[in-house]
Design a protein around this motif. Sequence first.
Motif, PDB file in Angstrom:
ATOM      1  N   VAL A 124       3.059   0.213   3.206  1.00  0.00           N
ATOM      2  CA  VAL A 124       2.808  -0.799   4.024  1.00  0.00           C
ATOM      3  C   VAL A 124       2.848  -2.130   3.231  1.00  0.00           C
ATOM      4  O   VAL A 124       2.006  -2.164   1.953  1.00  0.00           O
ATOM      5  CB  VAL A 124       1.450  -0.604   4.692  1.00  0.00           C
ATOM      6  CG1 VAL A 124       1.142  -2.082   5.495  1.00  0.00           C
ATOM      7  CG2 VAL A 124       1.189   0.506   5.520  1.00  0.00           C
TER       8      VAL A 124
ATOM      9  N   ALA B  86       1.922  -5.095   2.901  1.00  0.00           N
ATOM     10  CA  ALA B  86       0.573  -6.099   3.317  1.00  0.00           C
ATOM     11  C   ALA B  86       0.788  -7.461   2.952  1.00  0.00           C
ATOM     12  O   ALA B  86       0.750  -8.697   4.031  1.00  0.00           O
ATOM     13  CB  ALA B  86      -0.528  -5.612   2.723  1.00  0.00           C
TER      14      ALA B  86
ATOM     15  N   PRO C  94      -3.132 -12.897  13.238  1.00  0.00           N
ATOM     16  CA  PRO C  94      -3.443 -11.674  14.158  1.00  0.00           C
ATOM     17  C   PRO C  94      -3.861 -10.491  13.294  1.00  0.00           C
ATOM     18  O   PRO C  94      -3.634 -10.186  12.141  1.00  0.00           O
ATOM     19  CB  PRO C  94      -2.186 -11.275  14.801  1.00  0.00           C
ATOM     20  CG  PRO C  94      -0.997 -11.856  13.925  1.00  0.00           C
ATOM     21  CD  PRO C  94      -1.497 -13.075  13.166  1.00  0.00           C
ATOM     22  N   SER C  95      -4.435  -9.530  13.747  1.00  0.00           N
ATOM     23  CA  SER C  95      -4.950  -8.322  13.221  1.00  0.00           C
ATOM     24  C   SER C  95      -3.731  -7.434  12.353  1.00  0.00           C
ATOM     25  O   SER C  95      -2.623  -7.439  12.996  1.00  0.00           O
ATOM     26  CB  SER C  95      -5.755  -7.377  14.079  1.00  0.00           C
ATOM     27  OG  SER C  95      -6.069  -6.171  13.447  1.00  0.00           O
ATOM     28  N   GLY C  96      -3.716  -7.095  11.365  1.00  0.00           N
ATOM     29  CA  GLY C  96      -2.745  -6.550  10.527  1.00  0.00           C
ATOM     30  C   GLY C  96      -1.760  -7.558   9.743  1.00  0.00           C
ATOM     31  O   GLY C  96      -0.932  -6.941   9.067  1.00  0.00           O
ATOM     32  N   ALA C  97      -2.090  -8.748   9.763  1.00  0.00           N
ATOM     33  CA  ALA C  97      -1.262  -9.644   9.166  1.00  0.00           C
ATOM     34  C   ALA C  97      -1.438  -9.943   7.720  1.00  0.00           C
ATOM     35  O   ALA C  97      -0.518 -10.074   7.019  1.00  0.00           O
ATOM     36  CB  ALA C  97      -1.519 -11.024   9.684  1.00  0.00           C
ATOM     37  N   GLY C  98      -2.516  -9.225   7.157  1.00  0.00           N
ATOM     38  CA  GLY C  98      -2.628  -9.320   5.607  1.00  0.00           C
ATOM     39  C   GLY C  98      -3.702 -10.329   5.270  1.00  0.00           C
ATOM     40  O   GLY C  98      -3.939 -10.186   3.936  1.00  0.00           O
ATOM     41  N   LYS C  99      -4.692 -10.570   6.202  1.00  0.00           N
ATOM     42  CA  LYS C  99      -5.653 -11.652   5.747  1.00  0.00           C
ATOM     43  C   LYS C  99      -6.629 -10.914   4.687  1.00  0.00           C
ATOM     44  O   LYS C  99      -7.053 -11.559   3.841  1.00  0.00           O
ATOM     45  CB  LYS C  99      -6.343 -11.988   7.020  1.00  0.00           C
ATOM     46  CG  LYS C  99      -5.371 -12.543   8.105  1.00  0.00           C
ATOM     47  CD  LYS C  99      -6.148 -13.242   9.321  1.00  0.00           C
ATOM     48  CE  LYS C  99      -7.254 -11.998   9.976  1.00  0.00           C
ATOM     49  NZ  LYS C  99      -6.259 -11.015  10.603  1.00  0.00           N
ATOM     50  N   SER C 100      -7.106  -9.721   5.180  1.00  0.00           N
ATOM     51  CA  SER C 100      -8.028  -9.044   4.162  1.00  0.00           C
ATOM     52  C   SER C 100      -7.512  -8.748   2.776  1.00  0.00           C
ATOM     53  O   SER C 100      -8.160  -8.847   1.971  1.00  0.00           O
ATOM     54  CB  SER C 100      -8.949  -7.712   5.049  1.00  0.00           C
ATOM     55  OG  SER C 100      -9.520  -7.971   6.178  1.00  0.00           O
ATOM     56  N   THR C 101      -6.393  -8.479   2.909  1.00  0.00           N
ATOM     57  CA  THR C 101      -5.631  -7.962   1.805  1.00  0.00           C
ATOM     58  C   THR C 101      -5.581  -9.223   0.930  1.00  0.00           C
ATOM     59  O   THR C 101      -6.148  -9.212  -0.519  1.00  0.00           O
ATOM     60  CB  THR C 101      -4.411  -7.434   1.957  1.00  0.00           C
ATOM     61  OG1 THR C 101      -4.348  -6.329   2.882  1.00  0.00           O
ATOM     62  CG2 THR C 101      -3.629  -7.050   0.621  1.00  0.00           C
TER      63      THR C 101
ATOM     64  N   TYR D  70       0.839  -1.302  -0.170  1.00  0.00           N
ATOM     65  CA  TYR D  70      -0.052  -0.100  -0.084  1.00  0.00           C
ATOM     66  C   TYR D  70       0.836   1.405  -0.035  1.00  0.00           C
ATOM     67  O   TYR D  70       1.726   1.340   0.962  1.00  0.00           O
ATOM     68  CB  TYR D  70      -0.960   0.210   1.040  1.00  0.00           C
ATOM     69  CG  TYR D  70      -2.015  -1.005   1.204  1.00  0.00           C
ATOM     70  CD1 TYR D  70      -2.906  -1.093   0.389  1.00  0.00           C
ATOM     71  CD2 TYR D  70      -1.887  -2.241   1.960  1.00  0.00           C
ATOM     72  CE1 TYR D  70      -3.933  -2.049   0.338  1.00  0.00           C
ATOM     73  CE2 TYR D  70      -2.838  -2.972   1.916  1.00  0.00           C
ATOM     74  CZ  TYR D  70      -3.978  -2.875   1.210  1.00  0.00           C
ATOM     75  OH  TYR D  70      -4.930  -3.998   1.112  1.00  0.00           O
TER      76      TYR D  70
HETATM   77  N1  LIG Z   1      -6.169   0.835   1.975  1.00  0.00           N
HETATM   78  C1  LIG Z   1      -4.928   0.687   2.853  1.00  0.00           C
HETATM   79  N2  LIG Z   1      -3.957   1.576   2.813  1.00  0.00           N
HETATM   80  C2  LIG Z   1      -2.860   1.457   3.366  1.00  0.00           C
HETATM   81  N3  LIG Z   1      -2.628   0.480   4.545  1.00  0.00           N
HETATM   82  C3  LIG Z   1      -3.431  -0.641   4.407  1.00  0.00           C
HETATM   83  C4  LIG Z   1      -4.644  -0.591   3.541  1.00  0.00           C
HETATM   84  N4  LIG Z   1      -5.598  -1.664   3.844  1.00  0.00           N
HETATM   85  C5  LIG Z   1      -4.854  -2.204   4.817  1.00  0.00           C
HETATM   86  N5  LIG Z   1      -3.722  -1.627   4.936  1.00  0.00           N
HETATM   87  C6  LIG Z   1      -2.551  -2.277   5.900  1.00  0.00           C
HETATM   88  O1  LIG Z   1      -2.349  -3.510   5.388  1.00  0.00           O
HETATM   89  C7  LIG Z   1      -2.002  -4.322   6.579  1.00  0.00           C
HETATM   90  C8  LIG Z   1      -2.805  -5.494   6.384  1.00  0.00           C
HETATM   91  O2  LIG Z   1      -4.092  -5.058   6.610  1.00  0.00           O
HETATM   92  P1  LIG Z   1      -5.136  -6.168   6.456  1.00  0.00           P
HETATM   93  O3  LIG Z   1      -5.205  -6.973   5.173  1.00  0.00           O
HETATM   94  O4  LIG Z   1      -6.519  -5.476   6.493  1.00  0.00           O
HETATM   95  O5  LIG Z   1      -4.913  -6.868   7.614  1.00  0.00           O
HETATM   96  P2  LIG Z   1      -5.902  -8.013   8.435  1.00  0.00           P
HETATM   97  O6  LIG Z   1      -7.227  -8.262   7.720  1.00  0.00           O
HETATM   98  O7  LIG Z   1      -5.053  -9.204   8.606  1.00  0.00           O
HETATM   99  O8  LIG Z   1      -6.207  -7.326   9.822  1.00  0.00           O
HETATM  100  C9  LIG Z   1      -2.280  -3.488   7.886  1.00  0.00           C
HETATM  101  O9  LIG Z   1      -0.829  -3.060   8.257  1.00  0.00           O
HETATM  102  C10 LIG Z   1      -2.968  -2.257   7.467  1.00  0.00           C
HETATM  103  O10 LIG Z   1      -2.902  -1.370   8.270  1.00  0.00           O
END
Ligand SMILES: Nc1ncnc2c1ncn2[C@@H]1O[C@H](COP(=O)(O)OP(=O)(O)O)[C@@H](O)[C@H]1O
Lengths: 244, 407
Positions: A36, A38, A57-64, A30
């Motif tokens: 970042v 991710a 854990p939160s912030g690991a990159g799961k949603s990405t 990102y």
């Molecule tokens: N649109 C974005 N812009 C910048 N950073 C992002 C964005 N989306 C997620 N991040 C960062 O990327 C990392 C992974 O995020 P995310 O995939 O949402 O993690 P998870 O779902 O595992 O909690 C985190 O550090 C988050 O802050």
Amino acid sequence: MSTDTLATAASTGAAGADAVVELEDVVRVYPGHPPVRALRGLSLRIDRGELVGIVGPSGAGKSTLLHILGTLDQADSGTVHIDGHDVGAMNDRQLSALRAHRIGFVFQQFFLNPGVSALDNVADGLLYTGAPLARRRRRARTTLERVGLGNRMHHRTNELSGGQRQRVAVARAVAGRPSMLLADEPTGALDSASGAGVLDLLHELHSAGTTVVVITPDHDVADSLPRQVHILDGRIEHDERRTR
Amino acid sequence: MTGPKPNGRAGAPTPSRLRPRDVLRVAASGLRARPLRAVLSALGIAVGIAAMVAVVGISASSREEVTEQLEALGTNLLTVAPGQTLGGQQATLPEGSVDMVARVGPVTSVSAVGEVDASVYRSAEIEETHTNGLTVLATRTDLLDTVGGTVSSGRWLDDALAGYPTVVLGANAAERLGVSRTDGTVSVWLGDEWFTVVGTLDPVPLAPELDSAVLIGWPAAMEVLGFDGAPTTIYERSPESAVAAVRDVLPATVNPSSPEEVTVSRPSDALAAQAATDETLTTLLLALGGVALLVGGIGVANTMVIAVLERRSEIGLRRALGATRAHVRRQFLGESVLLAGLGGVGGAVLGGGLTAAFASTRGWPLALPAWVLAAAAGATIVVGALAGAYPAARAARMSPTTALSAP
Ligand SMILES: Nc1ncnc2c1ncn2[C@@H]1O[C@H](COP(=O)(O)OP(=O)(O)O)[C@@H](O)[C@H]1O
Ligand SMILES: [Mg+2]
């Protein structure tokens, strides 16, 4: 739309007998200060019919990761094949076609339209397939019955409990019989009983043949799944399969 | 390179598709979610369209009225009046000019009035200096038929009455003198004598100068008031086809020695010209309606910009369900056009109603040309599309993940 491109994308896909997902060395950064990272070179293969938990854990990159699996986001480098198609080579229309027909999404926040009935919410899952309204509603009805909400079809979704709402969302995601169902913390907003109900539903869909990828931060939930992919800092920490 | 993979459902997925009917459904449901906001922002458009429709409708109705009036009055009346002499003085018409006009071939009827140097008052006590703008005209008894006038109350001058001190009042004159009774009990002070009011006239559209005149018989004017018998206006009718030819010969007929001292005019031209000058006002009002429409369009654009910001997660969801960027753009563009169209329909109905109400209070025929409604519909579609273009493009450009992560 150029179906040739799609066919080519399909044929040039890396080999894999029955893979629904094939990621190779996927990087997602990102932009920002600092950027970042991710996903940092992640490779993953998911076969047809699997039920996979993404844990971490939160912030690991799961949603990405889930967004990339769902073609809502694109990798900065590496290759992504979904249902046999090289996602990197596809345009907006082709990606949308893939989402309309082959991928179903479930989100933590449900994203239902509160003003219309459960039936019409589910029917909207087929809106962009171009099916006529009557057929969309027919499919929605059978799908709602399948998720155990046959008696709530004509309720507005703001008249339903959280667990019921998420079932409506699941029904919307699978009404079009996608190749793959992606769920991002589907039980995150639910109490444990309703959460367990939704999880049971995912198990049922899996038994019936649907490929399911579900993100969960909860290790207990993950333990109930046949395969768990543990993510940490944008990489796969370990990938374990339970043998029954 | 291997052939298509043996995946269960490999091969190109069917393109995603949003049926035109569904574009409409989706757009309408977006508006239905916030009905008050939709109505309020449609109202701006409605005001603009209503103003424009009413302005065009009212002016069309008024023109229709003039047309109908001219049709009823005829456009074949010419008036002959003295102009100026070469020396710049007021010319006069020769005494026998009425008979000379009557002798012109195509002329079917002719009449005349002559201005009498006298003032008229409601009573003898009013000071002479207190003029009331009324003219006293010696009048031939065939005047009314020639100019197409009608008696409002009482009677018209006949050959018997024309020799006695009796008057018929023009519509304005009756009003200004405060005379409504025409049964012979009311008299006016004219010159140095009481003249009995025997009748009043309706307004005469082709000879408005008669409205503020007091009409007395030709013989009475000469005997009682010392009128010299020279006509000051001759009224003449001929068949429509001969009007131009008659017009050309009239000056020389009336005054063979100095035809340039004679002015001929066609009163129906003045009426038509009056309707035409109304068009300047119409254009101005139309422009004002256009400004209202523009402001309404800005309101719609504003509503749409807010809608796109508020509904980011909906946009993200739709993209996840398979909407292309084009589908998202179409949805918001459709919503904007629908919103403007709603205002357009409301405005057309309102404008039509205003036109009908205004026309009926004036006793005009209702004329609302179909092109006005077509133009109103076209205008709202254009305004809606313009207002929605930017917000819709913005919605389409939004990345699905950003949209989904919106709070
Ligand atoms: N649109 C974005 N812009 C910048 N950073 C992002 C964005 N989306 C997620 N991040 C960062 O990327 C990392 C992974 O995020 P995310 O995939 O949402 O993690 P998870 O779902 O595992 O909690 C985190 O550090 C988050 O802050
Ligand atoms: Mg997450």
